[in-house]
Write an enzyme that holds these catalytic residues in place. Structure first.
Site, PDB file in Angstrom:
ATOM      1  N   GLY A   1     -36.653  48.568  13.577  1.00 48.44           N
ATOM      2  CA  GLY A   1     -35.722  49.379  13.121  1.00 48.44           C
ATOM      3  C   GLY A   1     -36.219  50.674  13.555  1.00 48.44           C
ATOM      4  CB  SER A   2     -34.498  54.068  13.253  1.00 43.21           C
ATOM      5  OG  SER A   2     -33.933  53.987  12.146  1.00 43.21           O
TER       6      SER A   2
ATOM      7  CB  VAL B   1     -39.347  42.484   9.935  1.00 52.61           C
ATOM      8  CG1 VAL B   1     -39.588  41.321   8.788  1.00 52.61           C
ATOM      9  CG2 VAL B   1     -38.547  43.623   9.123  1.00 52.61           C
TER      10      VAL B   1
ATOM     11  CE  LYS C   1     -37.484  46.022   5.791  1.00 53.14           C
ATOM     12  NZ  LYS C   1     -36.133  46.320   5.172  1.00 53.14           N
TER      13      LYS C   1
ATOM     14  CG  ASP D   1     -26.682  49.635   6.394  1.00 53.76           C
ATOM     15  OD1 ASP D   1     -25.720  49.780   7.130  1.00 53.76           O
ATOM     16  OD2 ASP D   1     -27.734  49.693   6.663  1.00 53.76           O
TER      17      ASP D   1
END
Length: 531
Positions: free
Chosen positions: A195-196, A200, A222, A358
Site C-alpha cells: 500500500g501507500s 506485507v 507489515k 475503512d
C-alpha cells in the site's frame, strides 16, 4: 550559597583533622607525625578562613560548543527550508493542471469533468503517500466535496510500489534487535500486498521449542516503506501552511481547512504508526471476543513496532469477489449480509462506540468452512468475516453520538426539520450562513420522500442527497461524525450489491425506533452467536 559551602568545608576540615589526630595518637610521637599533624591543622584552619569556591566551567570552551551547535542547527534548518521550498514548487507545478481545470469542470460538459476527475486522481498518486492518504480521507467527506469527486478519490486504494527485501530485512532487525532468521523460520521475500504506507510479507515464526513437532505459526509481517514518515511529515507542513493561508480567504473560511487538516493529521499518523494499529486490533478483538463469525488479525507481541507489525496471517477471499459475482453463492451472500456484516457495524456504532472506518471490500475477507450435517449428510456453508487494516477508526463524543442517533431516527420518521437541526448540531463551530433556508430545503425533501412516489427512493440515496445539501449550504460536520456516516453508506453500498433486497439503513432505523433498542441489539447478537 558561598557561606554554606564555606561552613561545610570548615566542618569537613576540622572533622578530618580531629580524626587524623586520634588515629595518629596510637603511634609513638615523632617529628614526622607532628609535622603531618601541623600540616593538616593548617589546612583545616585555612579552610575555615577562606570559603571554597568552585571554579566556573570554561565559558570559552562551552561557548564555542554552543556556537557550533547553533551554526549546525542553522545550517540544517536552512537546508530543510530550501528543500521545503523546492518541494512546494514541485507540488505547485504538479497540481497546476487540476487547479486550472477546476473552475471549468462544470462548464464544458460531463466529458471534461470526467477528465478533470482523472487528472486529480493521477496528480494525487504522483504527489506521494501524504496526498494519497489525503485523497482517501477526502473520499470520506462528501459534506465538503462533490459526490463524484469523493467516488473518484475512493479508488485510491491501489497497489503501490514495493521496496526491496534488503530494506525489509534491515528494518525488522533494527526494530527487534535480532537477526531475521532468529525470529522467522521462513520469510517470503516477495510481498503479498503493498500500500501507500507499508507492504506485507508472509512468514512463519520460529518455534520456541526447537526439536518439537509443532505446527508453524503463519504470520503477516507489515513493514513501513522507507522514508514514509519523514515524507508525510514534510508534506504535512506544506499542507498545514496552505490551510493557514486559506484562513485569510473569505470564500474558503467555511471549510475550516485548518481544523480539517488537524483531523487529517490525526488520521494520517494513525496510518503511519503500526503500533497504534496493533492497539486498535487488540481493542476490536476484545470487543468481539464472544462472536463466532467475526474476527480480526491478532498482533503478535512483542513483535510490534511503529515501523513493523507482526500479526496472524488470515486466510480468506476478498468480499469483492462476492460483490462482483453476478450469480451464485446466494446463501453465503445472504448470511454474510444479514447476520454478520450489518450487525458487526451496528455493534461497533451502537454498543462499542469504536468503528472500523475503512470498510471497503479490499479490507474484508470471507472464509467459508464446510461441515457435515448430522441429519442430511449435506455440506452446509458457514461464512466467517475477517476485518483487516484497522488503522483508521472513529470514536464519537457523547453529544455527537446522541445527535447522530437522533439524526438516524429523524431519517427513519421522515422528519426533515429534526434531521436538519441534528446536522446543525454536529459541529462545535457551526458556520452555516443561512440555517433557516437549509432547514426548509431539508423539510421539503423529506416531505417528498414521505409520499408514495418519494418512497421509491432508496434510503441510502436519501442520505447521499442529505450530504449534498450539507455541502451546498456549507454546514459544518465534525470529521469523526461524517466518517461514521460515510462508513454506513460504504457498507450499505457493497452489501446492496450482495443482496439488492436487503436494506442496511432500514435495519438501523428499525432498531433505533424501538424504545429498548439496546436490549433488541443484545438479543440480535445472542441470536447471531447461537449455533
Amino acid at each position: 550559597m558561598s557561606r554554606r559551602l564555606a561552613w561545610n568545608a570548615t566542618r569537613t576540615g576540622k572533622g578530618f583533622y580531629n580524626s587524623y589526630c586520634r588515629n595518629y595518637s596510637t603511634f609513638p610521637a615523632s617529628n614526622t607525625i607532628a609535622h603531618h599533624a601541623q600540616t593538616h591543622l593548617a589546612w583545616a584552619q585555612a579552610a575555615s578562613d577562606k570559603p571554597i569556591i568552585f571554579q566556573p566551567r570554561n565559558t570559552l570552551y562551552f561557548g564555542a560548543q554552543d556556537s557550533h551547535l547553533f551554526v549546525t542547527r542553522l545550517i540544517l534548518s536552512t537546508f530543510h527550508g530550501i528543500f521545503l521550498l523546492i518541494r512546494a514548487f514541485y507540488l505547485a507545478v504538479l497540481f497546476t493542471p487540476s487547479i486550472v481545470m477546476a473552475p471549468f469542470a462544470d462548464s464544458f460538459g460531463p466529458d471534461f469533468r470526467k477528465l478533470w476527475l482523472q487528472v486529480v486522481h493521477q496528480t494525487l498518486e504522483r504527489a506521494g503517500p501524504a496526498f494519497i492518504k489525503w485523497g482517501q480521507w477526502a473520499a470520506t467527506r462528501p459534506d465538503l466535496f462533490p459526490r463524484d469527486l469523493c467516488t473518484e478519490l475512493s479508488k485510491l486504494h491501489m497497489k503501490a510500489p514495493e521496496h526491496s527485501f534488503a530494506y525489509t530485512k534491515k528494518t525488522i532487525e533494527r526494530a527487534f534487535g535480532r537477526k531475521i532468521n532468529e525470529i522467522f523460520d521462513d520469510f517470503e521475500e516477495e510481498p503479498v500486498a503493498s500500500g501507500s504506507i507499508a507492504q506485507v510479507h508472509r512468514a512463519s515464526l520460529r518455534s520456541r521449542y526447537p526439536g518439537r513437532q509443532i505446527k508453524p505459526i503463519l504470520v503477516a509481517v507489515k513493514v513501513r516503506h522507507p522514508g514514509v514518515g519523514e515524507s508525510i511529515k514534510r508534506d504535512f507542513e506544506i499542507i498545514n501552511a496552505v490551510a493557514k493561508i486559506s484562513n485569510f480567504i473569505p470564500a474558503l473560511n467555511w471549510l475550516r481547512l485548518d481544523e480539517s487538516v488537524h483531523q487529517f493529521g490525526v488520521f494520517m499518523m494513525s496510518q503511519v504508526d503500526l503500533a497504534r494499529e496493533a492497539a486498535h486490533l487488540s481493542r476490536f478483538i476484545y470487543n468481539f471476543r464472544s462472536w463466532r463469525d467475526v474476527s480480526f488479525p491478532k498482533p503478535v507481541y512483542p513483535l510490534v513496532h511503529p515501523a513493523v507489525l507482526v500479526e496472524t496471517f488470515e486466510h480468506g477471499e476478498s468480499v469483492a469477489h462476492y460483490v462482483d459475482e453476478l450469480e451464485g453463492n446466494e446463501r453465503i451472500k445472504s448470511a454474510l449480509l444479514a447476520h454478520i456484516g450489518t450487525h458487526a457495524l451496528l455493534k461497533m456504532l451502537l454498543v462499542d462506540n469504536f468503528v472500523h472506518a475503512d470498510m471497503h471490500p479490499g479490507n474484508i475477507l470471507v472464509r467459508v468452512a464446510r461441515s457435515k450435517s448430522s441429519r442430511k449428510k449435506l455440506f452446509k456453508t458457514k461464512p466467517h468475516v475477517v476485518f483487516l487494516d484497522v488503522g483508521m477508526t472513529a470514536e464519537l463524543s457523547k453529544n455527537d453520538r446522541i445527535n447522530l442517533l437522533e439524526f438516524f431516527k429523524a431519517v427513519a420518521r421522515r422528519d426533515g426539520q429534526t434531521a436538519a437541526e441534528c446536522t446543525l448540531r454536529l459541529s462545535r463551530k457551526q458556520n452555516c450562513p443561512e440555517p433557516e433556508a437549509y432547514i426548509q430545503e431539508m423539510k421539503e425533501s423529506f416531505d417528498f420522500w414521505g409520499t408514495p412516489e418519494g418512497d421509491l427512493v432508496h434510503p441510502a440515496e436519501c442520505m447521499q442527497q442529505v450530504l449534498e445539501k450539507v455541502r451546498r449550504h456549507k454546514v459544518n460536520i465534525d470529521g469523526n461524525v461524517c466518517t461514521v456516516m460515510v462508513t454506513v453508506l460504504v457498507l450499505e453500498g457493497w452489501q446492496r450489491k450482495l443482496d439488492p433486497d436487503y436494506d442496511v439503513m432500514h435495519t438501523l432505523q428499525t432498531l433505533l425506533l424501538k424504545a429498548d433498542w439496546a436490549k433488541s441489539l443484545s438479543y440480535t447478537i445472542e441470536g447471531l452467536m447461537a449455533p
